[in-house]
Design a protein around this motif. Structure first.
Motif, PDB file in Angstrom:
ATOM      1  N   TYR A 141       0.806  -1.231   0.000  1.00 44.37           N
ATOM      2  CA  TYR A 141       0.000   0.000   0.000  1.00 44.37           C
ATOM      3  C   TYR A 141       0.841   1.284   0.000  1.00 44.37           C
ATOM      4  O   TYR A 141       0.293   2.370   0.237  1.00 44.37           O
ATOM      5  CB  TYR A 141      -0.971   0.029   1.176  1.00 44.37           C
ATOM      6  N   LYS A 174       2.202   1.834  -5.185  1.00 46.96           N
ATOM      7  CA  LYS A 174       1.715   2.653  -6.292  1.00 46.96           C
ATOM      8  C   LYS A 174       2.886   3.211  -7.107  1.00 46.96           C
ATOM      9  O   LYS A 174       3.076   4.419  -7.228  1.00 46.96           O
ATOM     10  CB  LYS A 174       0.822   3.773  -5.767  1.00 46.96           C
ATOM     11  N   ARG A 190      -0.189   5.121  -1.666  1.00 52.64           N
ATOM     12  CA  ARG A 190      -1.616   5.088  -1.989  1.00 52.64           C
ATOM     13  C   ARG A 190      -2.226   6.481  -2.115  1.00 52.64           C
ATOM     14  O   ARG A 190      -3.110   6.711  -2.941  1.00 52.64           O
ATOM     15  CB  ARG A 190      -2.372   4.292  -0.922  1.00 52.64           C
ATOM     16  N   GLU A 227      -4.673  -4.178  -5.364  1.00 53.43           N
ATOM     17  CA  GLU A 227      -4.527  -2.775  -4.992  1.00 53.43           C
ATOM     18  C   GLU A 227      -3.499  -2.565  -3.883  1.00 53.43           C
ATOM     19  O   GLU A 227      -3.115  -1.429  -3.593  1.00 53.43           O
ATOM     20  CB  GLU A 227      -5.874  -2.201  -4.562  1.00 53.43           C
TER      21      GLU A 227
END
Length: 228
Positions: free
Chosen positions: A82, A118, A85, A114
């Motif tokens: 994560y 990122k 994010r 997810e």
């Protein structure tokens, strides 16, 4: 050694530089450092614990320089779960002396796509010694848009880029060199990306080429020539 949970939930941190004397980063050592924006991992880190940088939501830059890392704890490891994010994306820079990217290093956590960091841009310099990208290294990297890939790469193992969203690859070699890379199964997203081959000067022919303009570029990936 940086012990498990040593800086867990430490809001004061906004930058971490892990020096070359550090060999081990424990489980969740920097987990939930909500204001952490930049991390640099030193060359001699050999062990990276599960969720080492778990949920550093505002992370924007990862400088990965570990040349001896061959133990990533857990299955899947998810040391960067994560991360980034709440940002526009993370730029990942791989140090030029790194020869091997371990299994599941930048992967998601289990079935939750997810949860992958990122990462939107990957920069592996032209002078890189990188040879091997191990299985599931970028599994479920659904945010990656572009990547600078050196012509030193020899092997991309099974599922290294499975379900990865990489769209553009700036390759630091010609088409013949690209075709010599051993790319195992499960890497269709990588093979389906648009590939631009390196030209040492501004291309005069139409085609998938790019070149590095030192006077204009902040990095190799930031400026390119496409179908001039």
């Amino acid at each position: 050694e940086i012990g498990s949970y040593q800086f867990y939930d430490f809001d004061a941190l906004n930058q971490v530089i892990i020096g070359n004397k550090v060999t081990s980063i424990g489980q969740a050592a920097f987990g939930w450092c909500s204001n952490l924006k930049s991390i640099s991992i030193g060359e001699n880190v050999q062990y990276l614990g599960t969720f080492a940088f778990d949920q550093c939501f505002n992370l924007e830059n990862i400088y990965f320089n570990a040349i001896h890392l061959d133990v990533v704890d857990g299955n899947p490891a998810s040391p960067f779960k994560y991360c980034g994010r709440d940002t526009n994306g993370i730029t990942l820079r791989i140090g030029e002396n790194v020869e091997y990217l371990p299994k599941s290093l930048f992967s998601s956590w289990g079935p939750i796509k997810e949860s992958a960091p990122k990462i939107t841009k990957v920069i592996i310099p032209m002078t890189s010694k990188l040879k091997d990208v191990d299985s599931y290294c970028f599994k479920d990297s659904i945010y990656i848009y572009e990547m600078l890939l050196p012509n030193s790469v020899e092997n991309i193992y099974a599922n290294a880029f499975t379900d990865c969203a990489v769209n553009i690859i700036y390759y630091c070699g010609d088409e013949n060199s690209w075709n010599q890379i051993n790319i195992s199964g499960g890497n269709d997203t990588l093979l389906n990306a648009t590939i631009y081959f390196y030209s040492s000067t501004s291309p005069t022919e139409s085609g998938n080429y790019w070149y590095y303009d030192e006077s204009a570029a902040e990095s190799h990936v930031d400026r390119s020539i496409k179908d001039p």
